[in-house]
Design a protein around this motif. Sequence first.
Motif, mmCIF file in Angstrom:
data_model
loop_
_atom_site.group_PDB
_atom_site.id
_atom_site.type_symbol
_atom_site.label_atom_id
_atom_site.label_comp_id
_atom_site.label_asym_id
_atom_site.label_seq_id
_atom_site.Cartn_x
_atom_site.Cartn_y
_atom_site.Cartn_z
ATOM 1 N N UNK A 68 0.827 -1.204 0.000
ATOM 2 C CA UNK A 68 0.000 0.000 0.000
ATOM 3 C C UNK A 68 0.859 1.251 0.000
ATOM 4 N N UNK A 69 1.992 1.191 0.697
ATOM 5 C CA UNK A 69 2.899 2.333 0.717
ATOM 6 C C UNK A 69 3.484 2.599 -0.659
ATOM 7 N N UNK A 70 3.780 1.518 -1.414
ATOM 8 C CA UNK A 70 4.302 1.698 -2.775
ATOM 9 C C UNK A 70 3.272 2.409 -3.654
ATOM 10 N N UNK A 71 2.008 2.009 -3.525
ATOM 11 C CA UNK A 71 0.979 2.668 -4.304
ATOM 12 C C UNK A 71 0.826 4.125 -3.928
ATOM 13 N N UNK A 72 0.901 4.437 -2.632
ATOM 14 C CA UNK A 72 0.804 5.828 -2.192
ATOM 15 C C UNK A 72 1.981 6.638 -2.714
ATOM 16 N N UNK A 73 3.172 6.073 -2.646
ATOM 17 C CA UNK A 73 4.354 6.785 -3.113
ATOM 18 C C UNK A 73 4.283 7.028 -4.622
ATOM 19 N N UNK A 74 3.781 6.018 -5.360
ATOM 20 C CA UNK A 74 3.665 6.196 -6.809
ATOM 21 C C UNK A 74 2.685 7.312 -7.146
ATOM 22 N N UNK A 75 1.566 7.356 -6.444
ATOM 23 C CA UNK A 75 0.583 8.417 -6.689
ATOM 24 C C UNK A 75 1.143 9.780 -6.324
ATOM 25 N N UNK A 80 3.896 4.305 -13.231
ATOM 26 C CA UNK A 80 2.670 3.941 -13.924
ATOM 27 C C UNK A 80 2.407 2.446 -13.817
ATOM 28 N N UNK A 81 3.465 1.633 -13.941
ATOM 29 C CA UNK A 81 3.313 0.196 -13.795
ATOM 30 C C UNK A 81 2.827 -0.182 -12.412
ATOM 31 N N UNK A 82 3.361 0.510 -11.393
ATOM 32 C CA UNK A 82 2.927 0.239 -10.015
ATOM 33 C C UNK A 82 1.438 0.572 -9.861
ATOM 34 N N UNK A 83 1.032 1.712 -10.370
ATOM 35 C CA UNK A 83 -0.366 2.123 -10.223
ATOM 36 C C UNK A 83 -1.302 1.204 -11.010
#
Length: 652
Positions: free
Chosen positions: A124-131, A182-185
């Motif tokens: 979840x932290x990776x998604x937040x950081x990507x955004x 973008x890939x992460x999101x």
Amino acid sequence: MDKHRRDESPSGLSDIVEHDGLLGTGLTSRHIEAFGRKVTSTAGHLMGPGSDGNPAHYHNAMADIQRELRRPNTQRRVFALTRTTPTDLVRSKLSTSEIQSRAISSLPDDLLANIPDDSSSYSLFDGFQASQDDIEYRKAHRRRASKSKKLLKNGEDSAALPSTPNELKKERDLLSRRMELMGVRKNMCSSEIHDIDNKIANLHNMRKIVLDRLAGLEMEEAELEHELTEIENKIEDIEEEAPETPAAVGTPKSSDANDDSMVSEDPAMDASFMSESIYQKIPSPKSLKQKSKRKRSMPVLHEHFTPGSMIKEMEAHTDMVTAVDFDYPFGTMVSAALDDTVRVWDLNVGRCTGFLEGHNASVRCLQIEDNIVATGSMDASVKLWDLSRARSVHRGSRINKHEEEEDAADDASVASHSTTLEDCHVFSLDAHVGEVTALNFRGNTLVSGSADKTLRQWDLVKGRCVQTLDVLWAAAQASTLGGDSSWRPSGRLPDASADFVGALQCFDAALACGTADGMVRLWDLRSGQVHRSLVGHTGPVTCLQFDDVHMVTGSLDRSIRIWDLRTGSIYDAYAYDKPVTSMMFDAKRIVAAAGESVVKAYDKADGHHWDCGAGVGVDEQGPLPATVERVRLKDGFLIEGRKDGIVGAWTC
């Protein structure tokens, strides 16, 4: 020193601490604060910028923690806190957040095992950081775009901006980084969709379980209703067997004597206004209102199915279904066909419970209201039946000659108890001289239409005709007055085999009648006159129904028209490929039989047309189901009778 103070330590174990800081386990706030400072200091040394170059910070911090934990009192208090049960925590006046935290941490393994695995390869932290990084990139991109616009506005060439290799590499790295984000999101979105699909599947499974539970409840409810009805019938039978008073016994004799005098004095009047069975001394029944009983709880199971779902399909007859009606969803259905049988059905189990025998020809029209059934036949008679008079019998002996022809396979599916309908006949209304093609009753008033080109109004309590309406005379009168077109058999009949009276409906003193000349006439039963005619159909009217505002009519001219009763004008109309033979509407939809193997449905709310029935999705090259001839609709429950005798029940 007795007042409370708020604990602001990083651990957040308690919100309110008393004077000595005792938390029920002997651990004071000072110990927690000291321990928190040690942890904070250790984290700062470990994550500080000089932690890699100077490992002495790590050893010093660990030594301080070990020295603190070697104290016996601290050890006992920390271990006592970890072993404290939720009940002890409540008793020690801990905060709500701490109690919740302890309760969550003590979940059993079987509950934790049901938690679905996360299909995402990113946290979840990776998604937040990507955004967050994408937001920062967009801001920088907008700043660069704004700067370029300013340069262009000032007349400077944006291509002259410095583009060194280092700047280009930075731009390349930034775009590459954004591609990775973008890939992460995308992966996070895909994982979220997968989780939603799992939730939808689980909800569908839960819905199916609840639907099965509701079906079981309605089955039990039907059984209880049946048992309760049997008990009430037994109570009524016992009360009826009580001895009558002399006055009550003498009253029917005097009425019979009056009937004899009426017959002998004026036979012609009796032949036209009295039912033959009445002056043949058939016992007069009680008021039909006393016999009518409404189901205590209406079924709701069909309302939760998808519209167009098949509920049951029954091989009801061996020839074309000419009339069908039912009282309420999953209740009692009565069907008639050209095989000269009238059958009563229990829609809850899809089983025939008996036959209504007495007509000398096929029944063309019928209506069921609560327990009362009215049937109009090609033998020119109208008969009334009271289904509450049906008696329960054991299956040790056959009910009648029709059931002797049933297969042995059907016997296994029939319950050990059934009913006989021999006692259900109330009386006959025999004044018509042509086949009865339409009827409608409400309360104690029944109106019937016949091929003899007359409408007759009947008093169901007295069992006699109280008024005869001549349709030809009404048409001639209207033609003389210039308000209506006259009857022209050769000019207005596209189908010579059409019924003269195709449909009718009565309500209090209002009567609507559709005839083969394409006219819809509105009668006033108090005066016996036509007070309005609706002109528009070019073919015989086969069906009609009205409510407080609108009237819907169907015709062999392949159209259905909706009339505004307030103005007498056409409110809406729509056409089909083949003639309309039957139609009915409820609060939501209009359904019609239009010469196809499907029922034509029309949604009154959004104007959407769709098909319902066995012919939906069937390849035209293959064998199609039989043509639908009759439809009935009540509360979203659809019954359709076909040309081959099959009757189907659908949600609509």
